[in-house]
Structures are given as C-alpha cells and as structure tokens.
Design a protein around this motif. Structure first.
Motif, PDB file in Angstrom:
ATOM      1  N   ILE A 111     -81.991  14.843 -70.245  1.00 62.63           N
ATOM      2  CA  ILE A 111     -81.101  15.550 -69.324  1.00 62.63           C
ATOM      3  C   ILE A 111     -81.745  15.768 -67.958  1.00 62.63           C
ATOM      4  O   ILE A 111     -81.113  15.478 -66.925  1.00 62.63           O
ATOM      5  N   PRO A 112     -82.980  16.250 -67.858  1.00 64.46           N
ATOM      6  CA  PRO A 112     -83.579  16.395 -66.521  1.00 64.46           C
ATOM      7  C   PRO A 112     -83.682  15.082 -65.763  1.00 64.46           C
ATOM      8  O   PRO A 112     -83.547  15.059 -64.531  1.00 64.46           O
ATOM      9  N   THR A 117     -81.805  11.956 -61.282  1.00 62.28           N
ATOM     10  CA  THR A 117     -81.260  10.686 -60.793  1.00 62.28           C
ATOM     11  C   THR A 117     -79.993  10.910 -59.983  1.00 62.28           C
ATOM     12  O   THR A 117     -79.812  10.318 -58.915  1.00 62.28           O
ATOM     13  N   THR A 118     -79.097  11.761 -60.478  1.00 54.40           N
ATOM     14  CA  THR A 118     -77.852  12.024 -59.751  1.00 54.40           C
ATOM     15  C   THR A 118     -78.121  12.699 -58.414  1.00 54.40           C
ATOM     16  O   THR A 118     -77.487  12.369 -57.398  1.00 54.40           O
ATOM     17  N   GLU A 119     -79.056  13.639 -58.385  1.00 57.09           N
ATOM     18  CA  GLU A 119     -79.394  14.294 -57.121  1.00 57.09           C
ATOM     19  C   GLU A 119     -80.028  13.314 -56.143  1.00 57.09           C
ATOM     20  O   GLU A 119     -79.777  13.374 -54.930  1.00 57.09           O
ATOM     21  N   THR A 120     -80.831  12.399 -56.658  1.00 61.40           N
ATOM     22  CA  THR A 120     -81.447  11.391 -55.787  1.00 61.40           C
ATOM     23  C   THR A 120     -80.399  10.446 -55.235  1.00 61.40           C
ATOM     24  O   THR A 120     -80.399  10.112 -54.039  1.00 61.40           O
ATOM     25  N   LEU A 121     -79.472  10.005 -56.088  1.00 61.42           N
ATOM     26  CA  LEU A 121     -78.412   9.102 -55.643  1.00 61.42           C
ATOM     27  C   LEU A 121     -77.507   9.775 -54.619  1.00 61.42           C
ATOM     28  O   LEU A 121     -77.003   9.111 -53.705  1.00 61.42           O
ATOM     29  N   ALA A 122     -77.292  11.080 -54.769  1.00 64.86           N
ATOM     30  CA  ALA A 122     -76.426  11.793 -53.819  1.00 64.86           C
ATOM     31  C   ALA A 122     -77.040  11.854 -52.426  1.00 64.86           C
ATOM     32  O   ALA A 122     -76.316  12.013 -51.436  1.00 64.86           O
ATOM     33  N   GLY A 123     -78.370  11.724 -52.335  1.00 64.47           N
ATOM     34  CA  GLY A 123     -79.025  11.810 -51.032  1.00 64.47           C
ATOM     35  C   GLY A 123     -79.314  10.478 -50.374  1.00 64.47           C
ATOM     36  O   GLY A 123     -79.871  10.452 -49.279  1.00 64.47           O
ATOM     37  N   ILE A 124     -78.935   9.381 -51.019  1.00 64.69           N
ATOM     38  CA  ILE A 124     -79.200   8.061 -50.452  1.00 64.69           C
ATOM     39  C   ILE A 124     -78.208   7.788 -49.323  1.00 64.69           C
ATOM     40  O   ILE A 124     -77.007   8.025 -49.475  1.00 64.69           O
ATOM     41  N   PRO A 125     -78.646   7.267 -48.183  1.00 63.09           N
ATOM     42  CA  PRO A 125     -77.721   6.944 -47.074  1.00 63.09           C
ATOM     43  C   PRO A 125     -76.680   5.923 -47.500  1.00 63.09           C
ATOM     44  O   PRO A 125     -76.943   5.045 -48.335  1.00 63.09           O
ATOM     45  N   SER A 126     -75.505   6.039 -46.909  1.00 62.69           N
ATOM     46  CA  SER A 126     -74.395   5.174 -47.299  1.00 62.69           C
ATOM     47  C   SER A 126     -74.656   3.707 -46.979  1.00 62.69           C
ATOM     48  O   SER A 126     -74.160   2.812 -47.663  1.00 62.69           O
ATOM     49  N   ILE A 127     -75.450   3.424 -45.939  1.00 65.44           N
ATOM     50  CA  ILE A 127     -75.736   2.040 -45.588  1.00 65.44           C
ATOM     51  C   ILE A 127     -76.515   1.349 -46.697  1.00 65.44           C
ATOM     52  O   ILE A 127     -76.374   0.135 -46.919  1.00 65.44           O
ATOM     53  N   PRO A 160     -72.309  10.577 -58.367  1.00 63.40           N
ATOM     54  CA  PRO A 160     -73.140  11.782 -58.503  1.00 63.40           C
ATOM     55  C   PRO A 160     -72.427  13.052 -58.069  1.00 63.40           C
ATOM     56  O   PRO A 160     -72.600  14.108 -58.689  1.00 63.40           O
ATOM     57  N   LEU A 161     -71.613  12.963 -57.030  1.00 62.07           N
ATOM     58  CA  LEU A 161     -70.875  14.135 -56.559  1.00 62.07           C
ATOM     59  C   LEU A 161     -69.909  14.635 -57.618  1.00 62.07           C
ATOM     60  O   LEU A 161     -69.834  15.839 -57.903  1.00 62.07           O
ATOM     61  N   ILE A 162     -69.158  13.734 -58.237  1.00 59.95           N
ATOM     62  CA  ILE A 162     -68.200  14.131 -59.259  1.00 59.95           C
ATOM     63  C   ILE A 162     -68.916  14.675 -60.489  1.00 59.95           C
ATOM     64  O   ILE A 162     -68.477  15.665 -61.098  1.00 59.95           O
TER      65      ILE A 162
END
Length: 289
Positions: A111-112, A117-127, A160-162
């Motif tokens: 779980i951690p 992973t989700t928090e890291t993916l949420a911070g990746i730039p859209s480009i 990740p946001l959802i």
C-alpha cells in the motif's frame, strides 16, 4: 444584536492593539484574498472583453479553413477526448481506491508503494506524459497521431488524481455505516457497494470534476500523441485537436489572435458549465443520500 456586534468588534480592536502581530496577520489574509479575487476577476474580464466581440457564426462552421478558423471541430474533439479519458480512468481509479481503502489489510507493504507511486505520478509535468504517450502509442504500437492515443495519455495523467480523491472520500465515510451494515448481516461486497460507495459519491465526483478541468485545459500532453489536425476525425484512430490545443496553435501562428481570444471565451464557458453541472449533480446526490 447590534450591541453584541459592537461589543465584539470593540473587543477585537482591543485585542489587536494588545497584539499587533494578530492585526498584521489579519491584514495579510485580507490582502491575499483581495489579490486572489482581483486577479481572477481581471483575467476573466480581459478574456471576455477581448474575445466576445470576435465570436462570429463562421467560428462554428463544420469544416475548418484559413478563412473561418472554425473551432467546432475542436469542441467536438474536446468532448470526445474527455469522455474517452473518463471512460478509461474513472473505473480503474475508483476500483483501485476501493481496494486501498476497504480491502487492503493494515501493515500491507504494498500500500505505501502504491500511494507513493500515485503521488509521484501526480507531480510529473504534463509534457512528460505527452512524450510517454507519443513513444508508447504513436511509435511502439504504431497508432500514429490519434484521438485514442491522446485520450489514453490523459487517462494515465488523471488516474492518480481520481485514485487519491476517491480514497479520501471513502475514508471520510463513518465506520458506523459499515458496522451497521455488518450487524444486519450484509457481506463485505454489499457493504462497500451499497452503503459506503454511495455515501462517498459527492467526494468522488469532486475528483472527477478536477479531472475534467485538467483534461479540457491540457495542451502539452496532447500535442504529441493526438496531433493538431483541425478537423473532425472519422474515427478515434485519426488525429484531432482540442480547444486548448486549437487556441495554442492560433496563438503560436500569430495570424488569428482575435479568433484565439474568442476560443478562450468558449473554453472558459465550457469549463464553467461542466464544473457547474458536476457540482449540481454532486449536491443532488449528496442530499439524496
């Protein structure tokens, strides 16, 4: 009542005189609120003033050309990509959050890792998402520029946001609901899908609203996988541009500035309309539940 208010304000003024630091903090808070509202109002007013006079019927022609600079294909592509992205991301995000919140046992080391992973993916730039989608869907799978490739790229970006908003919404449901359901003989699956999940729907819809806003306003993540073709594609395997990409292309060319401002107005109205509709649905569902 007025006397009480007067006494209250007098006491507050005395408190501020005794503690000037509190008065400074109050001033900073009020100033921050005024600046925030002022920037928002100025931005909306600037877009409306520059864009509304340039909205013409030619901008809604079915076929794009250099004379009408129609945005109708971009509107249709925006709706298509939004629906496709939500179709892929929402079920996966909700079911993943249900597992994390309801089924994963305490102390599970997996779980951690998932949450990090989700928090890291949420911070990746859209480009970066755009380049990833281009390499995976356009190059590796050989799809080329396509609506489907762009929708899948955005689905990965909003997942990740959802997941996080759904998990928080599930955690906000009182344990008394679960205990009452178990006490009446309901199983885990029935409790989750008939009791817990409906109670968390308003919070889940809030995450979906944020995801829709990010999809509609995204450009960098769509330039590479979806392309910039200003047409209504015959299928989801063909290229097409959204409203945000359409506005970016017009501004980048520098030849259709008036049409770009008009597109910004339509994009603003579309985002506000979607958010208002989603908020209304969330409110009705919350009251019903």
């Amino acid at each position: 009542m007025e006397a009480i208010n007067k006494i209250t304000w007098r006491e507050k003024l005395k408190g501020y005189k005794k503690d000037p630091f509190s008065a400074v903090l109050l001033l900073l808070v009020v100033l921050a609120a005024v600046v925030t509202v002022g920037v928002l109002v100025s931005l909306v007013a600037y877009i409306v003033i520059k864009g509304v006079p340039n909205i013409t019927p030619q901008l809604f022609a079915w076929t794009y050309n250099s004379e009408n600079v129609s945005m109708l294909p971009a509107i249709i592509n925006t709706i298509t990509i939004t629906l496709l992205s939500l179709l892929f991301a929402v079920p996966i995000g909700i079911f993943s959050a249900i597992y994390l919140a309801e089924y994963a046992k305490r102390g599970n080391q997996f779980i951690p890792v998932v949450r990090l992973t989700t928090e890291t993916l949420a911070g990746i730039p859209s480009i970066v998402y755009g380049l990833f989608g281009y390499l995976l869907f356009n190059i590796h799978l050989g799809w080329g520029y396509s609506i489907l490739g762009g929708a899948l790229t955005l689905a990965i970006m909003i997942l990740p946001l959802i997941m996080r908003t759904t998990e928080e919404a599930l955690h906000s449901v009182s344990d008394a609901f679960r205990e009452g359901s178990f006490g009446l003989g309901a199983g885990k699956l029935r409790t989750v899908f008939r009791i817990v999940l409906p109670s968390a729907v308003p919070g889940i819809l809030s995450g979906v609203i944020l995801a829709i806003g990010r999809i509609v306003g995204e450009t960098a993540a769509l330039l590479y996988p979806a392309g910039t073709a200003p047409v209504v594609p015959g299928s989801i395997m063909e290229s097409g541009r959204t409203l945000a990409v359409h506005m970016y292309a017009l501004l980048n060319e520098g030849l259709y500035m008036d049409q770009a401002y008009a597109t910004a107005v339509i994009l603003l109205v579309l985002v506000i309309g979607i958010n208002a509709l989603s908020a209304f649905i969330a409110k009705r569902v919350g009251v019903k539940e």
